[in-house]
Design a protein around this motif. Structure first.
Motif, PDB file in Angstrom:
ATOM      1  N   ARG A 105       0.837  -1.197   0.000  1.00 52.71           N
ATOM      2  CA  ARG A 105       0.000   0.000   0.000  1.00 52.71           C
ATOM      3  C   ARG A 105       0.882   1.262   0.000  1.00 52.71           C
ATOM      4  NH1 ARG A 105      -5.231   0.639   1.164  1.00 52.71           N
ATOM      5  NH2 ARG A 105      -5.372  -1.496   1.978  1.00 52.71           N
ATOM      6  N   GLU A 117       1.010   3.975  -3.053  1.00 55.77           N
ATOM      7  CA  GLU A 117       0.559   5.337  -2.770  1.00 55.77           C
ATOM      8  C   GLU A 117       1.647   6.372  -3.016  1.00 55.77           C
ATOM      9  OE1 GLU A 117      -0.695   5.201   1.280  1.00 55.77           O
ATOM     10  OE2 GLU A 117      -2.790   4.744   0.785  1.00 55.77           O
ATOM     11  N   ALA A 132       1.234   5.892  -9.567  1.00 59.04           N
ATOM     12  CA  ALA A 132      -0.030   6.594  -9.718  1.00 59.04           C
ATOM     13  C   ALA A 132      -1.215   5.685  -9.416  1.00 59.04           C
ATOM     14  CB  ALA A 132      -0.146   7.149 -11.135  1.00 59.04           C
ATOM     15  N   HIS A 133      -0.949   4.472  -8.932  1.00 58.86           N
ATOM     16  CA  HIS A 133      -2.025   3.523  -8.628  1.00 58.86           C
ATOM     17  C   HIS A 133      -2.675   3.880  -7.292  1.00 58.86           C
ATOM     18  CE1 HIS A 133      -1.053   0.710 -11.893  1.00 58.86           C
ATOM     19  NE2 HIS A 133       0.212   1.002 -11.643  1.00 58.86           N
ATOM     20  N   ASP A 134      -3.976   3.816  -7.246  1.00 55.48           N
ATOM     21  CA  ASP A 134      -4.722   4.038  -6.009  1.00 55.48           C
ATOM     22  C   ASP A 134      -4.976   2.682  -5.360  1.00 55.48           C
ATOM     23  OD1 ASP A 134      -6.362   4.724  -3.949  1.00 55.48           O
ATOM     24  OD2 ASP A 134      -7.940   5.621  -5.192  1.00 55.48           O
ATOM     25  N   ALA A 179      -6.749   1.892  -2.893  1.00 53.11           N
ATOM     26  CA  ALA A 179      -8.081   1.734  -2.310  1.00 53.11           C
ATOM     27  C   ALA A 179      -8.899   0.754  -3.152  1.00 53.11           C
ATOM     28  CB  ALA A 179      -8.793   3.082  -2.243  1.00 53.11           C
TER      29      ALA A 179
END
Length: 208
Positions: free
Chosen positions: A129, A133, A137-139, A141
């Protein structure tokens, strides 16, 4: 400049604000940077080396060895273009808090950028995570961290291959990781370009 390439343990002399800590370990010119959580989860409190002296660490070492990222396993593994470190290097008396991780973030970030490995291998949900983060650029969530195991995600200058926490591995998870890393090492994971044609002389000049 001080030569750090011949130092395997804590090559950059990091000194976090705690009495006992487990510094980064491995090749300061590594292509692969394995990122764990903290010594209480992934081991090393007794040896001072990440991913040692515990079942979880031994499982991961076997996989890294099978994929050619380690030359030997054990309490002082011989690495092959690989670096091992933690988000939270201090040996905790209890689970670190959010503020504890925040206090360690500058140390981790400085080390990660100093190593400048081509591939980040975060181990477990917390490390994955944080890496997604902070360095992509990957989220994270809503992501299924179990399904992310041994897959490739592109970041801002890094290729990220999340690793499911070895404590939760099934029989297929180790083989899947070894196969993925074997395949990756046969590709141009460094994504370098030769700019030697733009400079004097005949020597290549590779940049990422």
């Amino acid at each position: 400049m001080r030569n750090v390439t011949d130092r395997t343990r804590n090559p950059f002399g990091m000194q976090p604000p705690c009495e006992r800590f487990v510094p980064g370990y491995g090749d300061a010119n590594a292509h692969f940077h394995v990122v764990g959580d903290h010594p209480g989860v992934h081991g090393g409190a007794e040896t001072g080396v990440p991913f040692t002296d515990c079942v979880v660490g031994r499982r991961l070492q076997r996989a890294l060895d099978g994929a050619g990222l380690l030359e030997t396993t054990g309490d002082a593994p011989a690495v092959d273009l690989t670096y091992l470190s933690y988000l939270h290097t201090c040996v905790p008396n209890c689970d670190p808090t959010k503020d504890d991780y925040g206090a360690m973030e500058p140390f981790f970030d400085a080390e990660l950028r100093a190593i400048a490995a081509h591939v980040l291998l975060p181990v477990g949900e917390r490390a994955t995570r944080h890496v997604l983060e902070t360095y992509t650029a990957h989220d994270p969530a809503g992501l299924d961290f179990e399904k992310l195991h041994a897959t490739e995600l592109h970041g801002s200058g890094w290729l990220v291959v999340p690793i499911r926490d070895p404590v939760d591995w099934t029989g297929a998870d180790m083989d899947r990781l070894v196969d993925a890393l074997d395949t990756l090492r046969d590709t141009d994971y460094r994504r370098e370009s030769d700019l030697g044609r733009f400079v004097a002389g005949n020597e290549p000049y590779f940049v990422r």
